[in-house]
Scaffold this motif. Structure first.
Motif, PDB file in Angstrom:
ATOM      1  N   PHE A  99       2.851   8.876   8.701  1.00 22.51           N
ATOM      2  CA  PHE A  99       2.739   9.421   7.223  1.00 22.51           C
ATOM      3  C   PHE A  99       3.418  10.711   7.376  1.00 22.51           C
ATOM      4  O   PHE A  99       3.848  11.374   8.154  1.00 22.51           O
ATOM      5  N   GLU A 100       3.593  11.182   5.928  1.00 19.35           N
ATOM      6  CA  GLU A 100       4.335  12.224   5.699  1.00 19.35           C
ATOM      7  C   GLU A 100       3.451  13.592   6.018  1.00 19.35           C
ATOM      8  O   GLU A 100       2.401  13.539   5.752  1.00 19.35           O
TER       9      GLU A 100
ATOM     10  N   ALA B 214       0.741  -1.089  -0.156  1.00 25.46           N
ATOM     11  CA  ALA B 214       0.148  -0.059  -0.026  1.00 25.46           C
ATOM     12  C   ALA B 214       0.989   1.073   0.067  1.00 25.46           C
ATOM     13  O   ALA B 214       1.959   1.279   0.744  1.00 25.46           O
ATOM     14  N   ALA B 215       0.606   2.140  -0.785  1.00 26.17           N
ATOM     15  CA  ALA B 215       1.441   3.531  -0.900  1.00 26.17           C
ATOM     16  C   ALA B 215       0.714   4.576  -0.863  1.00 26.17           C
ATOM     17  O   ALA B 215      -0.330   4.452  -1.205  1.00 26.17           O
ATOM     18  N   GLY B 216       1.285   5.974  -0.475  1.00 24.35           N
ATOM     19  CA  GLY B 216       0.802   7.175  -0.622  1.00 24.35           C
ATOM     20  C   GLY B 216       1.072   7.680  -2.159  1.00 24.35           C
ATOM     21  O   GLY B 216       2.150   7.562  -2.702  1.00 24.35           O
TER      22      GLY B 216
ATOM     23  N   VAL C 193      10.465   5.348   2.696  1.00 30.49           N
ATOM     24  CA  VAL C 193      10.746   5.952   3.891  1.00 30.49           C
ATOM     25  C   VAL C 193      10.574   5.000   4.968  1.00 30.49           C
ATOM     26  O   VAL C 193       9.976   3.909   4.907  1.00 30.49           O
TER      27      VAL C 193
ATOM     28  N   VAL D  88      -6.189   3.430   4.679  1.00 26.99           N
ATOM     29  CA  VAL D  88      -5.072   2.942   3.719  1.00 26.99           C
ATOM     30  C   VAL D  88      -5.496   1.171   3.464  1.00 26.99           C
ATOM     31  O   VAL D  88      -5.712   0.664   2.430  1.00 26.99           O
TER      32      VAL D  88
ATOM     33  N   ILE E 271      -4.746  11.274   7.133  1.00 27.67           N
ATOM     34  CA  ILE E 271      -4.614   9.756   6.590  1.00 27.67           C
ATOM     35  C   ILE E 271      -4.356   8.878   7.633  1.00 27.67           C
ATOM     36  O   ILE E 271      -3.761   8.980   8.895  1.00 27.67           O
TER      37      ILE E 271
ATOM     38  N   VAL F 148       4.873   6.930  -2.258  1.00 28.55           N
ATOM     39  CA  VAL F 148       5.922   6.802  -1.191  1.00 28.55           C
ATOM     40  C   VAL F 148       5.168   5.691  -0.360  1.00 28.55           C
ATOM     41  O   VAL F 148       4.030   5.626  -0.219  1.00 28.55           O
ATOM     42  N   GLY F 149       6.149   4.909   0.353  1.00 29.06           N
ATOM     43  CA  GLY F 149       5.707   3.702   1.302  1.00 29.06           C
ATOM     44  C   GLY F 149       6.864   3.236   2.106  1.00 29.06           C
ATOM     45  O   GLY F 149       8.041   3.824   2.087  1.00 29.06           O
ATOM     46  N   MET F 150       6.510   2.297   3.051  1.00 30.64           N
ATOM     47  CA  MET F 150       7.406   2.110   3.964  1.00 30.64           C
ATOM     48  C   MET F 150       7.890   0.770   4.022  1.00 30.64           C
ATOM     49  O   MET F 150       8.204   0.026   5.072  1.00 30.64           O
TER      50      MET F 150
ATOM     51  N   TYR G 291       5.582  15.120   1.523  1.00 31.45           N
ATOM     52  CA  TYR G 291       4.910  14.764   0.308  1.00 31.45           C
ATOM     53  C   TYR G 291       5.568  15.505  -0.973  1.00 31.45           C
ATOM     54  O   TYR G 291       5.740  15.107  -2.065  1.00 31.45           O
TER      55      TYR G 291
ATOM     56  N   THR H 105      -3.286   4.139  -1.770  1.00 33.52           N
ATOM     57  CA  THR H 105      -4.302   4.098  -0.717  1.00 33.52           C
ATOM     58  C   THR H 105      -4.744   5.380  -0.044  1.00 33.52           C
ATOM     59  O   THR H 105      -5.626   5.473   0.458  1.00 33.52           O
ATOM     60  N   ASP H 106      -3.858   6.431  -0.561  1.00 20.89           N
ATOM     61  CA  ASP H 106      -4.297   7.800  -0.190  1.00 20.89           C
ATOM     62  C   ASP H 106      -3.444   8.646  -0.989  1.00 20.89           C
ATOM     63  O   ASP H 106      -2.190   8.289  -1.657  1.00 20.89           O
TER      64      ASP H 106
HETATM   65  N1  HPA Z   1       3.149   7.310   3.215  1.00 21.90           N
HETATM   66  C1  HPA Z   1       3.917   6.480   3.419  1.00 21.90           C
HETATM   67  N2  HPA Z   1       3.656   5.006   3.337  1.00 21.90           N
HETATM   68  C2  HPA Z   1       2.208   4.658   2.942  1.00 21.90           C
HETATM   69  C3  HPA Z   1       1.402   5.656   2.647  1.00 21.90           C
HETATM   70  C4  HPA Z   1       1.711   7.059   2.681  1.00 21.90           C
HETATM   71  O1  HPA Z   1       0.928   7.985   2.401  1.00 21.90           O
HETATM   72  N3  HPA Z   1       0.244   4.977   2.344  1.00 21.90           N
HETATM   73  C5  HPA Z   1       0.480   3.877   2.635  1.00 21.90           C
HETATM   74  N4  HPA Z   1       1.559   3.620   3.041  1.00 21.90           N
END
Ligand code: HPA
Length: 274
Positions: free
Chosen positions: A194-195, A115-117, A189, A252, A247, A211-213, A200, A236-237
């Motif tokens: 979240f950022e 899942a990533a932003g 990251v 997410v 967020i 961006v994701g973790m 962002y 996811t956002d």
């Molecule tokens: N930022 C970082 N990691 C994430 C995000 C995000 O917005 N959404 C899901 N994982």
């Protein structure tokens, strides 16, 4: 006494070979909210992380924490339902331990999901994106430390971290199934925050699309060991939206769940093609 990382890997591998004595072809890592994909696999064996020697135990909600062995599209696969994140407090070496184990279990291709932003303004929540490249400068490289020569070289090439032929195949699959698919760069990251809006914006300015973790440390060790990698993100956002920018983890997970059928089609067809 110093712990020999290869010995730990071998002990885990020999335990898992007793549990599931088949030669594996592909590994799959299911990201946050994407665990349902496990149902697409004809499951032959499941092992809880807590029962596997040397395995860390996943702590995040939405991760069930088990290794799934079975057949997908005629191929023997192992899937991680739940992965280990640096932000949970694991060392980068612990984060990538399962990927190293998978290599010794025989996999030659690794499918990663997350899942990533989104930071690319043309993306929207629910989109899926093929990761074509990544930036790993904000997270520690898991290969820092003494190189494990048996696994790979000191200075691995990273000119094609995500394999072009698998990317091309994914484009075709999306087209055949008439769904839109994005492509872009994943910036890793540490999280767990979240950022901020400024972060962002910076990530977008640096060339990132999402961006994701997770994912990048796994991709690095896979490349180190000569495993072919394919990876995709579910958006996811949207991190760059101008309106109120709150967020939540729940949002997410929900967005990832909704996009999961597309991921299932892609992974099924790609695994069938390897
Ligand atoms: N930022 C970082 N990691 C994430 C995000 C995000 O917005 N959404 C899901 N994982």
């Amino acid at each position: 006494m110093t712990i020999d990382p290869m010995q730990q890997i071998r002990e885990t591998v020999s335990f898992l070979k007793q549990q599931y004595p088949h030669q594996l072809e592909a590994g799959i890592v299911l990201g946050s909210g994407l665990g349902n994909f496990a149902n697409a696999i004809s499951i032959e064996k499941e092992v809880a992380y807590g029962d596997i020697p040397h395995f860390p135990v996943s702590t995040v909600q939405g991760h069930t924490g088990r290794l799934i062995f079975g057949t997908l599209s005629g191929k023997k696969v192992v899937a991680m339902a739940g992965r280990f994140h640096f932000y949970e407090g694991y060392t980068p070496q612990e984060v990538v331990f399962p990927i190293r184990v998978m290599k010794l279990l025989g996999i030659h291709t690794l499918f990663l999901s997350n899942a990533a932003g989104g930071v690319n303004p043309s993306f929207k929540v629910g989109d899926i994106m093929i990761i074509t490249d990544h930036v790993s400068f904000f997270t520690p490289n898991p290969l820092i430390g003494k190189n494990i020569e048996e696994l790979g070289p000191r200075f691995p090439d990273m000119s094609e971290p995500y394999k072009k032929d698998l990317i091309q195949k994914a484009r075709q699959v999306a087209q055949q199934h008439s769904f839109d698919i994005k492509e872009g760069v994943y910036v890793a990251v540490t999280g767990p925050t979240f950022e901020t809006r400024a972060e962002y914006k910076l990530i977008h300015a640096l060339g990132g699309d999402v961006v994701g973790m997770s994912t990048v440390q796994e991709c690095i060790v896979a490349n180190h060991m000569g495993i072919r990698v394919f990876a995709m993100s579910v958006i996811t956002d949207m991190g760059i939206r101008e309106e109120e920018n709150v967020i939540t983890h729940e949002e997410v997970l929900q967005a990832a769940k909704e996009a999961e059928p597309k991921l299932a089609i892609l992974f099924k067809e790609l695994v069938g093609s390897i």
